[in-house]
Design an enzyme around this catalytic site. Structure first.
Site, PDB file in Angstrom:
ATOM      1  N   GLY A  94      36.295  47.389  45.187  1.00 61.47           N
ATOM      2  CA  GLY A  94      36.671  46.215  44.283  1.00 61.47           C
ATOM      3  C   GLY A  94      35.308  45.528  43.757  1.00 61.47           C
ATOM      4  CD  GLU A  95      35.509  47.629  38.384  1.00 61.26           C
ATOM      5  OE1 GLU A  95      35.127  47.723  37.050  1.00 61.26           O
ATOM      6  OE2 GLU A  95      36.483  47.918  38.396  1.00 61.26           O
ATOM      7  N   GLY A  96      33.109  43.977  40.914  1.00 63.96           N
ATOM      8  CA  GLY A  96      32.497  42.775  39.723  1.00 63.96           C
ATOM      9  C   GLY A  96      32.091  42.855  38.513  1.00 63.96           C
ATOM     10  CG  ASN A  97      30.854  38.613  35.595  1.00 66.39           C
ATOM     11  OD1 ASN A  97      32.304  39.696  35.427  1.00 66.39           O
ATOM     12  ND2 ASN A  97      31.130  37.966  36.016  1.00 66.39           N
TER      13      ASN A  97
ATOM     14  CE  LYS B 133      33.329  50.501  37.950  1.00 67.19           C
ATOM     15  NZ  LYS B 133      33.513  51.588  37.536  1.00 67.19           N
TER      16      LYS B 133
ATOM     17  CG  ASP C 231      31.573  31.091  44.224  1.00 68.03           C
ATOM     18  OD1 ASP C 231      32.285  30.440  43.321  1.00 68.03           O
ATOM     19  OD2 ASP C 231      31.767  32.400  44.265  1.00 68.03           O
TER      20      ASP C 231
END
EC number: 2.7.11.1
Length: 416
Positions: A19-22, A25, A134
């Protein structure tokens, strides 16, 4: 282990990115002590500090540590390095709910089961004063048996009693109308709205509100402008209609869904889970006590516990800075007087800078307002139990140690 290379963080071997976000990771990890898989969220500390998101990261850690429910991703531990923050979490092997949907609706029984698990988890959070803010399919994971797990509490909030939240957050297709209006809102009502959007998507295969341009999308959300596709039953339509009510005051609540809605209740078995034993007694004591302007919450208790002290998470090691916490079996006002007495004993002066926070300096430099030697803040746990947090920002270590010893001796003497 073929999936893992030579990179290790603590006792965990680190493998591929899952998984990866801003700012982070998520890597697959392997616990070498017990042979289990974990998910390791690796956060770039410099980037978080640059964007001013330290409090958001701490909030996510504390929130996940507080919550103990089978439909919420569990946190195991936090490991800090010079450049990274590593959150070791339960590994959920089934991926994101968004991948499972893929513009394809679910069978009614499967959709109901996932919605029940979502509502159960969110209701559990709300009963503990935590609001996700969210909720969306990308933040809902599925385990190997198809059970739902709520993740990503980075935007979660724990307001004071009766407070309205004011920070706009959430993902465009799933946010509530009151967020678009940029007004104060109830975190509970916002989460309910998002649950309704998710339910629609489970049954239809796509969200009720969608458009390439934000202004048009927001107009649709504000008017609750959506159309049911063929195949929706009357019970499904009624439930979604009651959830996607643009007025948060008349919007159905989680309790009403659980207790009253006939479609939801089919095959529903609520999950009752308690807080972890390490904090259960503290939280019970808090709930029984009266509120105050500086009343400590469960998150602060967790932050002060030995296994999850986040106070130095974003601080570089610096021998000139120290922090000590001391317990006091007194009221907050009485504890302030004890601090003043302890300071006087070692020839220090005390100046109040907040109702329950003081600045402590040598008497001879009191006129130099820019010189802060020590500060002490009283955090109320119960009306007759406090925690004193003492910080040293400048000056001699000797004076800091003398004051801490003086205060500790004074507080110890009164209970012996």
């Amino acid at each position: 282990m073929g999936l893992f290379g030579t990179k290790k963080i603590g006792k965990y071997e680190i493998g591929r990115t899952i998984g990866e976000g801003n700012f982070a990771k998520v890597k697959l990890g392997y616990d070498t002590t017990n042979g289990t898989y974990v998910a390791v969220k690796i956060i770039d500390k410099a980037l978080v500090i640059q964007k001013g998101l330290e409090s958001q990261v701490k909030r996510e850690i504390r929130t996940m540590k507080l919550l103990n429910h089978p439909n919420i991703v569990q946190i195991h531990e936090v490991i800090g390095t010079k450049t990274k923050i590593c959150i070791v979490m339960e590994y959920v092997s089934g991926g994101q709910l968004s991948d499972r949907l893929g513009r394809q609706k679910m069978k009614e029984s499967d959709a109901r089961k996932l919605f029940q698990q979502l509502i159960d988890a969110v209701d559990y959070c709300h009963n503990r004063g935590v609001y996700h803010r969210d909720l969306k399919p990308q933040n809902l994971l599925l385990d190997s048996k198809g059970n739902l797990k709520v993740s990503d509490f980075g935007l979660s909030a724990v307001p004071k009693s009766g407070d309205m939240l004011s920070t706009a957050c959430g993902s465009p297709c799933y946010i509530a109308p009151e967020l678009i209006m940029n007004k104060g809102y109830s975190g509970a009502a916002v989460d309910v709205w998002s649950c309704g959007v998710i339910l629609f998507e489970l049954l239809a295969g796509y969200p009720p509100f969608d458009d390439h341009t934000l202004p048009v999308l927001y107009k649709k959300i504000l008017r609750a402008d959506y159309t049911f596709p063929p195949g929706f039953t009357g019970e499904q339509k009624r439930l979604i209609f009651n959830i996607l009510d643009p007025n948060p005051l008349s919007r159905i609540t989680l309790a009403e869904i659980i207790i009253k809605d006939s479609w939801f209740k089919i095959g529903y078995t609520p999950v009752y889970h308690q807080l972890s034993d390490s904090i259960k007694d503290n939280v019970a004591e808090i709930n029984a006590a009266t509120a105050s302007s500086n009343f400590i919450n469960a998150f602060q208790i967790i932050a002060m516990s030995s296994d999850l002290d986040l106070s130095g998470l974003f601080e570089e090691n610096d021998d000139k800075r120290y922090k000590t916490r001391i317990g006091s079996k007194n009221t907050a006002q009485e504890t302030i007087k004890k601090i003043e007495a302890a300071a006087t004993y070692v020839s220090l002066s005390v100046e109040r800078i907040k109702h329950f926070k003081v600045k402590i300096q040598p008497k001879e430099i009191r006129s130099r307002s820019s010189y802060d030697l020590l500060s002490a803040e009283v955090i109320e746990v119960t009306p007759t139990n406090c925690v004193i947090e003492i910080s040293k920002s400048a000056g001699e270590l000797r004076l800091y140690m003398e004051f801490c010893q003086s205060l500790s001796s004074l507080l110890t003497a009164e209970v012996s």
